[in-house]
Design a protein around this motif. Structure first.
Motif, PDB file in Angstrom:
ATOM      1  N   GLN A 135       0.801  -1.231   0.000  1.00  9.58           N
ATOM      2  CA  GLN A 135       0.000   0.000   0.000  1.00  9.58           C
ATOM      3  C   GLN A 135       0.835   1.282   0.000  1.00  9.58           C
ATOM      4  OE1 GLN A 135      -1.290  -2.740   2.209  1.00  9.58           O
ATOM      5  NE2 GLN A 135      -2.141  -3.165   0.185  1.00  9.58           N
ATOM      6  N   PHE A 136       2.089   1.188  -0.409  1.00  8.77           N
ATOM      7  CA  PHE A 136       2.856   2.407  -0.641  1.00  8.77           C
ATOM      8  C   PHE A 136       2.437   2.981  -1.992  1.00  8.77           C
ATOM      9  CE2 PHE A 136       5.492   0.465   2.550  1.00  8.77           C
ATOM     10  CZ  PHE A 136       6.106   1.522   3.212  1.00  8.77           C
ATOM     11  N   LYS A 137       2.325   4.298  -2.049  1.00 12.77           N
ATOM     12  CA  LYS A 137       1.942   4.967  -3.285  1.00 12.77           C
ATOM     13  C   LYS A 137       3.188   5.565  -3.931  1.00 12.77           C
ATOM     14  CE  LYS A 137      -2.200   3.961  -1.977  1.00 12.77           C
ATOM     15  NZ  LYS A 137      -2.861   2.753  -2.535  1.00 12.77           N
ATOM     16  N   GLN A 138       3.289   5.397  -5.245  1.00 11.73           N
ATOM     17  CA  GLN A 138       4.473   5.821  -5.989  1.00 11.73           C
ATOM     18  C   GLN A 138       4.261   7.198  -6.593  1.00 11.73           C
ATOM     19  OE1 GLN A 138       5.918   2.903  -8.840  1.00 11.73           O
ATOM     20  NE2 GLN A 138       6.528   4.521 -10.257  1.00 11.73           N
ATOM     21  N   PHE A 139       5.265   8.104  -6.421  1.00 14.10           N
ATOM     22  CA  PHE A 139       5.167   9.454  -6.963  1.00 14.10           C
ATOM     23  C   PHE A 139       6.515   9.899  -7.509  1.00 14.10           C
ATOM     24  CE2 PHE A 139       2.281   9.116  -3.317  1.00 14.10           C
ATOM     25  CZ  PHE A 139       1.074   9.298  -3.962  1.00 14.10           C
ATOM     26  N   SER A 140       6.459  10.733  -8.527  1.00 12.20           N
ATOM     27  CA  SER A 140       7.658  11.357  -9.071  1.00 12.20           C
ATOM     28  C   SER A 140       7.946  12.644  -8.300  1.00 12.20           C
ATOM     29  CB  SER A 140       7.477  11.680 -10.558  1.00 12.20           C
ATOM     30  OG  SER A 140       7.310  10.494 -11.304  1.00 12.20           O
ATOM     31  N   VAL A 141       9.216  12.920  -8.080  1.00 11.59           N
ATOM     32  CA  VAL A 141       9.613  14.155  -7.394  1.00 11.59           C
ATOM     33  C   VAL A 141      10.625  14.895  -8.268  1.00 11.59           C
ATOM     34  CG1 VAL A 141       9.135  13.386  -5.051  1.00 11.59           C
ATOM     35  CG2 VAL A 141      11.356  12.863  -6.080  1.00 11.59           C
ATOM     36  N   GLU A 142      11.065  16.043  -7.799  1.00 14.26           N
ATOM     37  CA  GLU A 142      12.011  16.843  -8.572  1.00 14.26           C
ATOM     38  C   GLU A 142      13.236  15.999  -8.932  1.00 14.26           C
ATOM     39  OE1 GLU A 142      10.648  19.911  -9.235  1.00 14.26           O
ATOM     40  OE2 GLU A 142       9.093  19.005  -8.017  1.00 14.26           O
ATOM     41  N   PRO A 143      13.738  16.100 -10.158  1.00 18.52           N
ATOM     42  CA  PRO A 143      14.839  15.246 -10.594  1.00 18.52           C
ATOM     43  C   PRO A 143      16.179  15.647  -9.997  1.00 18.52           C
ATOM     44  CG  PRO A 143      14.313  16.845 -12.295  1.00 18.52           C
ATOM     45  CD  PRO A 143      13.271  17.007 -11.221  1.00 18.52           C
ATOM     46  N   ASN A 144      17.072  14.685  -9.946  1.00 20.88           N
ATOM     47  CA  ASN A 144      18.474  14.952  -9.641  1.00 20.88           C
ATOM     48  C   ASN A 144      19.117  15.449 -10.928  1.00 20.88           C
ATOM     49  OD1 ASN A 144      21.086  14.913  -8.567  1.00 20.88           O
ATOM     50  ND2 ASN A 144      21.405  12.778  -9.149  1.00 20.88           N
ATOM     51  N   MET A 145      19.861  16.539 -10.858  1.00 24.63           N
ATOM     52  CA  MET A 145      20.529  17.076 -12.048  1.00 24.63           C
ATOM     53  C   MET A 145      21.939  16.485 -12.120  1.00 24.63           C
ATOM     54  SD  MET A 145      18.146  18.798 -13.420  1.00 24.63           S
ATOM     55  CE  MET A 145      19.044  19.618 -14.755  1.00 24.63           C
ATOM     56  N   VAL A 146      22.227  15.822 -13.233  1.00 26.55           N
ATOM     57  CA  VAL A 146      23.444  15.024 -13.368  1.00 26.55           C
ATOM     58  C   VAL A 146      24.270  15.504 -14.555  1.00 26.55           C
ATOM     59  CG1 VAL A 146      24.369  12.702 -13.770  1.00 26.55           C
ATOM     60  CG2 VAL A 146      22.311  13.005 -12.381  1.00 26.55           C
ATOM     61  N   LEU A 147      25.562  15.671 -14.323  1.00 30.80           N
ATOM     62  CA  LEU A 147      26.496  15.978 -15.404  1.00 30.80           C
ATOM     63  C   LEU A 147      27.480  14.822 -15.542  1.00 30.80           C
ATOM     64  CD1 LEU A 147      27.765  17.929 -17.501  1.00 30.80           C
ATOM     65  CD2 LEU A 147      29.201  18.811 -15.651  1.00 30.80           C
ATOM     66  N   SER A 172      21.085  22.998 -15.549  1.00 32.96           N
ATOM     67  CA  SER A 172      21.048  22.504 -16.927  1.00 32.96           C
ATOM     68  C   SER A 172      21.864  23.412 -17.838  1.00 32.96           C
ATOM     69  CB  SER A 172      19.601  22.396 -17.420  1.00 32.96           C
ATOM     70  OG  SER A 172      19.071  23.637 -17.804  1.00 32.96           O
ATOM     71  N   SER A 173      21.992  24.694 -17.489  1.00 37.82           N
ATOM     72  CA  SER A 173      22.755  25.626 -18.330  1.00 37.82           C
ATOM     73  C   SER A 173      24.253  25.358 -18.286  1.00 37.82           C
ATOM     74  CB  SER A 173      22.470  27.079 -17.912  1.00 37.82           C
ATOM     75  OG  SER A 173      23.125  27.396 -16.698  1.00 37.82           O
ATOM     76  N   VAL A 174      24.723  24.590 -17.294  1.00 37.53           N
ATOM     77  CA  VAL A 174      26.142  24.208 -17.253  1.00 37.53           C
ATOM     78  C   VAL A 174      26.346  22.780 -17.764  1.00 37.53           C
ATOM     79  CG1 VAL A 174      26.579  25.790 -15.342  1.00 37.53           C
ATOM     80  CG2 VAL A 174      26.171  23.377 -14.846  1.00 37.53           C
ATOM     81  N   GLY A 175      25.250  22.141 -18.196  1.00 41.04           N
ATOM     82  CA  GLY A 175      25.385  20.832 -18.827  1.00 41.04           C
ATOM     83  C   GLY A 175      24.699  19.680 -18.131  1.00 41.04           C
ATOM     84  N   ALA A 176      24.070  19.928 -16.986  1.00 40.05           N
ATOM     85  CA  ALA A 176      23.420  18.842 -16.250  1.00 40.05           C
ATOM     86  C   ALA A 176      22.091  18.482 -16.908  1.00 40.05           C
ATOM     87  CB  ALA A 176      23.192  19.239 -14.799  1.00 40.05           C
ATOM     88  N   LYS A 196      18.190  23.436 -20.685  1.00 36.61           N
ATOM     89  CA  LYS A 196      19.177  24.038 -21.588  1.00 36.61           C
ATOM     90  C   LYS A 196      20.067  22.940 -22.171  1.00 36.61           C
ATOM     91  CE  LYS A 196      17.818  28.150 -20.101  1.00 36.61           C
ATOM     92  NZ  LYS A 196      17.007  29.062 -20.928  1.00 36.61           N
ATOM     93  N   PHE A 197      20.597  23.199 -23.370  1.00 37.77           N
ATOM     94  CA  PHE A 197      21.485  22.247 -24.035  1.00 37.77           C
ATOM     95  C   PHE A 197      22.753  22.995 -24.442  1.00 37.77           C
ATOM     96  CE2 PHE A 197      17.159  20.708 -24.584  1.00 37.77           C
ATOM     97  CZ  PHE A 197      17.277  19.395 -24.136  1.00 37.77           C
TER      98      PHE A 197
END
Length: 402
Positions: free
Chosen positions: A185-197, A354-358, A393-394
């Motif tokens: 009965q745990f409910k699954q949710f998305s949260v703010e992403p980890n920004m990865v470079l 994201s502007s530095v590449g993450a 950003k890309f």
């Protein structure tokens, strides 16, 4: 209380027995040897002990699973925190903020006292730091045993008054295993992403990184570096940490209060223990304008990754001296210099990262309220909760750098 157990003293699931501990030092050397988990710094007893020692307002617990041969095979770490529904001052990013809005609409949600949340994971650090399972064991079977044990724990330890359980933060590739939680009965949710470079192995120095950027983003980087050129950086060591802590505390509070809320307030005194325990693998660097500290960054280096931890910023000077942008570029420079392959920037300020590449790495949590009816109602609301959108950003000329 050094050791506690669920029903009965040696509570067992089908193939496992369980013990719960409230102090790291109560876990025996034999158990640590069986687990062999300390190659992962987040499951090193020195890391866990430093968190426990410096945050007495939080209740820390550790759950050990033993196999049929009475050998420790899995380790879970969790904290019980008081979450003030009506006065957020502490950060489970926007997810908790949305829970607050939802909770105000549910009449039988507790408002006269803090909501007690049991967090499986690390309340201070993003990432999968809640459990370690030995490779030779069926991870889904272990998580089933853990789910039964933690529900027994919250049911029988009435004095803890736990309202809800939150298991955080799982990458997409882990969901085939962690989906076991939904069976309980745990409910699954998305949260703010980890920004990865991802650090390109062809980058031998920071200039190589700059050369990989599109002109617009390279100009932006050079402008930030020029603005921050007058800042002096000072590596914080075990020897000079004490004298800088007061200033660091003030700067951390500025960031913490600006964020609006955190799951728990971090005590910067923890840095002393982390530097002592991990040396060069725990990174802390302060920024000075003449004789004034205007910022600091921190992070953990482990397994060819650099995890950005807390930062402190003087916001009154941030724009003028591009302090935060400088920190992001310094994280990248440090990553390149130390042959890091992955730089985990964490969850906040996604667009500037994201502007530095993450790039965003999706994260999932599992949430279960102790009361079944409340749990069902929460699910109806929270299934509509999505991470806050941002403009990705890309900055790289070559998509292979992403």
């Amino acid at each position: 209380m050094q050791k506690i157990a669920t029903l009965p003293l040696n509570y067992q699931t089908k193939n496992y027995s369980n013990s719960f501990y409230s102090k790291i030092e109560a876990i025996s050397e034999e158990i640590w040897n069986d687990l062999d988990c300390e190659k992962n710094s987040y499951f090193h007893r020195d890391f866990l002990k430093s968190m426990e020692k410096n945050h007495p307002e939080i209740q820390f617990y550790y759950h050990i699973l033993f196999d049929i041969h009475h050998k420790a095979c899995a380790f879970f770490t969790f904290q019980i925190i008081d979450f003030e529904i009506n006065s957020i001052k502490n950060n489970f990013e926007l997810f908790i903020k949305k829970i607050q809005k939802i909770a105000s609409k549910i009449p039988f949600f507790p408002s006269s006292r803090p909501l007690k949340i049991l967090i499986v994971g690390n309340a201070f650090v993003s990432g999968e730091h809640g459990f370690f399972i030995k490779d030779s064991f069926d991870k889904r079977a272990v998580l089933k045993a853990f789910s039964k044990a933690i529900l027994q724990f919250t049911t029988t330890q009435n004095q803890l008054k736990i309202d809800a359980i939150l298991c955080k933060d799982f990458k997409n590739e882990s969901l085939a295993i962690t989906s076991v939680f939904k069976e309980y009965q745990f409910k699954q949710f998305s949260v703010e992403p980890n920004m990865v470079l991802r650090i390109n192995p062809n980058w031998k120095n920071f200039d190589d990184y700059l050369a990989a950027l599109k002109t617009k983003f390279r100009v932006k980087a050079k402008k930030a570096l020029q603005q921050s050129a007058d800042l002096k950086t000072v590596p914080i060591t075990s020897e000079n940490c004490e004298e800088q802590l007061l200033k660091m505390k003030d700067l951390y509070q500025k960031v913490s209060s600006n964020a609006g809320f955190n799951l728990a307030n971090f005590n910067v005194e923890t840095y002393k223990d982390l530097k002592r325990a991990f040396g060069e693998n725990y990174l802390i660097q302060s920024y000075w304008k003449e004789d004034k500290m205007v910022g600091f960054l921190s992070g953990m280096i482990a397994n060819h990754s650099l995890d950005a931890h807390f930062v402190g910023i003087d916001y009154l000077l941030n724009k003028q001296y591009a302090i935060y942008q400088r920190m992001l570029y310094d994280y990248i420079k440090i990553g390149i210099d130390k042959n890091i392959t992955i730089l985990n920037f964490g969850r906040t300020a996604s667009e500037i990262k994201s502007s530095v590449g993450a790039i965003p790495q999706d994260l999932t949590i599992y949430f279960r309220h102790k009361k079944r009816i409340t749990n069902r109602i929460l699910h109806l609301f929270l299934q509509r909760v999505q991470p806050t959108a941002f403009q990705q950003k890309f900055p790289f000329k070559d998509l292979q750098n992403v």
